[in-house]
Write a protein that holds these residues in place. Structure first.
Motif, PDB file in Angstrom:
ATOM      1  N   MET A   1       0.844  -1.194   0.000  1.00  0.00           N
ATOM      2  CA  MET A   1       0.000   0.000   0.000  1.00  0.00           C
ATOM      3  C   MET A   1       0.885   1.252   0.000  1.00  0.00           C
ATOM      4  O   MET A   1       1.819   1.372   0.778  1.00  0.00           O
ATOM      5  N   LYS A   2       0.534   2.178  -0.882  1.00  0.00           N
ATOM      6  CA  LYS A   2       1.331   3.395  -0.995  1.00  0.00           C
ATOM      7  C   LYS A   2       1.013   4.339   0.172  1.00  0.00           C
ATOM      8  O   LYS A   2      -0.153   4.496   0.541  1.00  0.00           O
ATOM      9  N   THR A   3       2.038   4.928   0.739  1.00  0.00           N
ATOM     10  CA  THR A   3       1.794   5.907   1.813  1.00  0.00           C
ATOM     11  C   THR A   3       2.358   7.267   1.411  1.00  0.00           C
ATOM     12  O   THR A   3       3.332   7.347   0.659  1.00  0.00           O
ATOM     13  N   PHE A   4       1.704   8.302   1.937  1.00  0.00           N
ATOM     14  CA  PHE A   4       2.067   9.674   1.583  1.00  0.00           C
ATOM     15  C   PHE A   4       2.425  10.459   2.845  1.00  0.00           C
ATOM     16  O   PHE A   4       1.943  10.145   3.927  1.00  0.00           O
ATOM     17  N   ARG A   5       3.235  11.486   2.672  1.00  0.00           N
ATOM     18  CA  ARG A   5       3.392  12.436   3.778  1.00  0.00           C
ATOM     19  C   ARG A   5       2.443  13.602   3.522  1.00  0.00           C
ATOM     20  O   ARG A   5       2.045  13.832   2.356  1.00  0.00           O
ATOM     21  N   LEU A   6       2.078  14.296   4.582  1.00  0.00           N
ATOM     22  CA  LEU A   6       1.076  15.357   4.461  1.00  0.00           C
ATOM     23  C   LEU A   6       1.670  16.744   4.682  1.00  0.00           C
ATOM     24  O   LEU A   6       2.522  16.923   5.566  1.00  0.00           O
ATOM     25  N   LYS A   7       1.231  17.682   3.881  1.00  0.00           N
ATOM     26  CA  LYS A   7       1.577  19.101   4.073  1.00  0.00           C
ATOM     27  C   LYS A   7       0.277  19.906   4.082  1.00  0.00           C
ATOM     28  O   LYS A   7      -0.664  19.578   3.352  1.00  0.00           O
ATOM     29  N   TYR A   8       0.252  20.952   4.892  1.00  0.00           N
ATOM     30  CA  TYR A   8      -0.984  21.730   5.055  1.00  0.00           C
ATOM     31  C   TYR A   8      -0.790  23.156   4.545  1.00  0.00           C
ATOM     32  O   TYR A   8       0.172  23.831   4.907  1.00  0.00           O
ATOM     33  N   SER A   9      -1.739  23.589   3.727  1.00  0.00           N
ATOM     34  CA  SER A   9      -1.654  24.929   3.147  1.00  0.00           C
ATOM     35  C   SER A   9      -1.810  26.002   4.218  1.00  0.00           C
ATOM     36  O   SER A   9      -2.619  25.861   5.140  1.00  0.00           O
ATOM     37  N   THR A  10      -1.079  27.097   4.042  1.00  0.00           N
ATOM     38  CA  THR A  10      -1.240  28.226   4.969  1.00  0.00           C
ATOM     39  C   THR A  10      -2.631  28.855   4.807  1.00  0.00           C
ATOM     40  O   THR A  10      -3.075  29.597   5.662  1.00  0.00           O
ATOM     41  N   ARG A  40      -7.396  15.116  13.790  1.00  0.00           N
ATOM     42  CA  ARG A  40      -6.072  14.903  13.188  1.00  0.00           C
ATOM     43  C   ARG A  40      -5.959  13.472  12.650  1.00  0.00           C
ATOM     44  O   ARG A  40      -5.475  13.255  11.539  1.00  0.00           O
ATOM     45  N   ASN A  41      -6.429  12.495  13.453  1.00  0.00           N
ATOM     46  CA  ASN A  41      -6.388  11.099  12.999  1.00  0.00           C
ATOM     47  C   ASN A  41      -7.159  10.921  11.704  1.00  0.00           C
ATOM     48  O   ASN A  41      -6.714  10.228  10.794  1.00  0.00           O
ATOM     49  N   GLU A  42      -8.338  11.566  11.656  1.00  0.00           N
ATOM     50  CA  GLU A  42      -9.168  11.422  10.452  1.00  0.00           C
ATOM     51  C   GLU A  42      -8.455  12.005   9.228  1.00  0.00           C
ATOM     52  O   GLU A  42      -8.410  11.384   8.173  1.00  0.00           O
ATOM     53  N   VAL A  43      -7.909  13.223   9.410  1.00  0.00           N
ATOM     54  CA  VAL A  43      -7.247  13.864   8.261  1.00  0.00           C
ATOM     55  C   VAL A  43      -5.996  13.079   7.866  1.00  0.00           C
ATOM     56  O   VAL A  43      -5.709  12.885   6.679  1.00  0.00           O
ATOM     57  N   GLU A  44      -5.266  12.584   8.876  1.00  0.00           N
ATOM     58  CA  GLU A  44      -4.020  11.873   8.560  1.00  0.00           C
ATOM     59  C   GLU A  44      -4.261  10.486   7.963  1.00  0.00           C
ATOM     60  O   GLU A  44      -3.313   9.865   7.475  1.00  0.00           O
ATOM     61  N   SER A  45      -5.526  10.041   7.965  1.00  0.00           N
ATOM     62  CA  SER A  45      -5.813   8.791   7.257  1.00  0.00           C
ATOM     63  C   SER A  45      -5.540   8.972   5.758  1.00  0.00           C
ATOM     64  O   SER A  45      -5.425   8.008   5.016  1.00  0.00           O
ATOM     65  N   LEU A  46      -5.411  10.251   5.344  1.00  0.00           N
ATOM     66  CA  LEU A  46      -5.077  10.511   3.941  1.00  0.00           C
ATOM     67  C   LEU A  46      -3.720   9.928   3.577  1.00  0.00           C
ATOM     68  O   LEU A  46      -3.452   9.668   2.398  1.00  0.00           O
ATOM     69  N   TYR A  50      -2.742   7.090   3.802  1.00  0.00           N
ATOM     70  CA  TYR A  50      -2.891   5.812   3.089  1.00  0.00           C
ATOM     71  C   TYR A  50      -4.175   5.751   2.246  1.00  0.00           C
ATOM     72  O   TYR A  50      -4.327   4.880   1.412  1.00  0.00           O
ATOM     73  N   LEU A  51      -5.108   6.713   2.491  1.00  0.00           N
ATOM     74  CA  LEU A  51      -6.375   6.687   1.739  1.00  0.00           C
ATOM     75  C   LEU A  51      -6.355   7.554   0.479  1.00  0.00           C
ATOM     76  O   LEU A  51      -7.157   7.340  -0.431  1.00  0.00           O
ATOM     77  N   ALA A  52      -5.456   8.516   0.446  1.00  0.00           N
ATOM     78  CA  ALA A  52      -5.511   9.566  -0.592  1.00  0.00           C
ATOM     79  C   ALA A  52      -5.635   9.002  -1.996  1.00  0.00           C
ATOM     80  O   ALA A  52      -6.426   9.476  -2.811  1.00  0.00           O
ATOM     81  N   ASP A  53      -4.844   7.961  -2.252  1.00  0.00           N
ATOM     82  CA  ASP A  53      -4.824   7.369  -3.591  1.00  0.00           C
ATOM     83  C   ASP A  53      -6.160   6.748  -3.976  1.00  0.00           C
ATOM     84  O   ASP A  53      -6.523   6.712  -5.151  1.00  0.00           O
ATOM     85  N   MET A  54      -6.879   6.244  -2.972  1.00  0.00           N
ATOM     86  CA  MET A  54      -8.103   5.490  -3.256  1.00  0.00           C
ATOM     87  C   MET A  54      -9.324   6.394  -3.464  1.00  0.00           C
ATOM     88  O   MET A  54     -10.330   5.955  -3.999  1.00  0.00           O
ATOM     89  N   LEU A  55      -9.232   7.632  -3.003  1.00  0.00           N
ATOM     90  CA  LEU A  55     -10.387   8.529  -3.118  1.00  0.00           C
ATOM     91  C   LEU A  55     -10.466   9.106  -4.535  1.00  0.00           C
ATOM     92  O   LEU A  55      -9.438   9.380  -5.154  1.00  0.00           O
TER      93      LEU A  55
END
Lengths: 143, 102
Positions: free
Chosen positions: B1-10, B40-46, B48-53
């Motif tokens: 499963m592909k995993t991503f790191r997260l960055k948040y826009s200002t 935070r947990n919900e958003v950080e599920s991205l 591993y979920l980002a690709d599937m959405l």
């Protein structure tokens, strides 16, 4: 439907509202409070832009102040409910306006070619928690 | 499963005060902290979920990025708008879900 039993200091209640003279009147008053609160909670749950607990507490505080100032005699339940509905509608309109303006600002920035900057998750969530705690500190003490 | 790191826009950071007031029914400081942690947990599920959405079907997220996707969080009251670039998920904006109307 369910029936609940509540303890009420009748003397204190009558000193606030002399119209609450008998069991029937007090029962109706409590029922109206319950109905009003349930309506508010349902509105909070289903409203497209829900108002916050802080604002709801502010409504309750205002209402209690009005009761303490003896204004309850001249303000009927329907009037209080109408005032609350108006205030909620006003808050929702403010909320919509804020977010619409926020998006407009973003789009204007993009149109000017300004690119977004990004921060790390730790920084973002730390600032989010600070904002939440500030929000908590701003909430008036329990009434 | 592909995993991503997260960055948040200002842009999302600028709205934090409003988001916090909007999102949190604060009863105690502990509740506020738990709520933020849950969000935070919900958003950080991205990660591993980002690709599937799927790509967003709403117009508003696509104004932020032509390949924007969305994730509802906080009991569907908030919507996270994000896009993927390489190994990174960029969170572009967090908005009340009520704004996703068309």
């Amino acid at each position: 439907m369910c029936t609940v039993s509540v303890n009420i200091n009748e003397n204190q209640l009558r000193s606030i509202d002399p119209m609450l003279t008998d069991h029937g009147a007090i029962s109706r008053w409590v029922q109206q409070l319950v109905d009003s609160n349930m309506q508010r909670l349902m509105a909070e749950r289903t409203s497209p832009i829900a108002y916050s607990t802080e604002q709801a507490r502010s409504l309750v505080t205002d209402r209690l102040n009005r009761l303490e100032n003896g204004q309850a005699e001249t303000v009927g339940h329907d009037e209080v409910k109408r005032e609350m509905d108006e205030e909620i509608a006003h808050m929702e309109a403010e909320e919509r306006a804020y977010w619409a303006q926020s998006v407009e600002r973003d789009l204007a920035d993009m149109a000017e070619g300004k690119t977004a900057e990004y921060v790390s998750g730790d920084e973002f969530w730390s600032r989010f928690e600070q904002a939440a705690m500030k929000h908590y500190e701003d909430v008036p003490a329990e009434v | 499963m592909k995993t991503f790191r997260l960055k948040y826009s200002t842009r999302a950071v600028a709205d934090l005060d409003r988001l916090a007031a909007f999102a949190i029914g604060v009863h105690t400081p502990d509740f506020a902290r738990r709520y933020v942690a849950k969000l935070r947990n919900e958003v950080e599920s991205l990660s591993y979920l980002a690709d599937m959405l799927p790509k967003s079907k709403y117009r508003l997220p696509l104004l932020y990025h032509p390949e924007a996707k969305t994730l509802p969080v906080g009991n569907n009251r908030l919507t996270v708008i994000f896009h993927i670039d390489g190994e990174t998920v960029f969170v572009d904006k967090i908005l009340p879900s009520a704004m996703m109307t068309h």
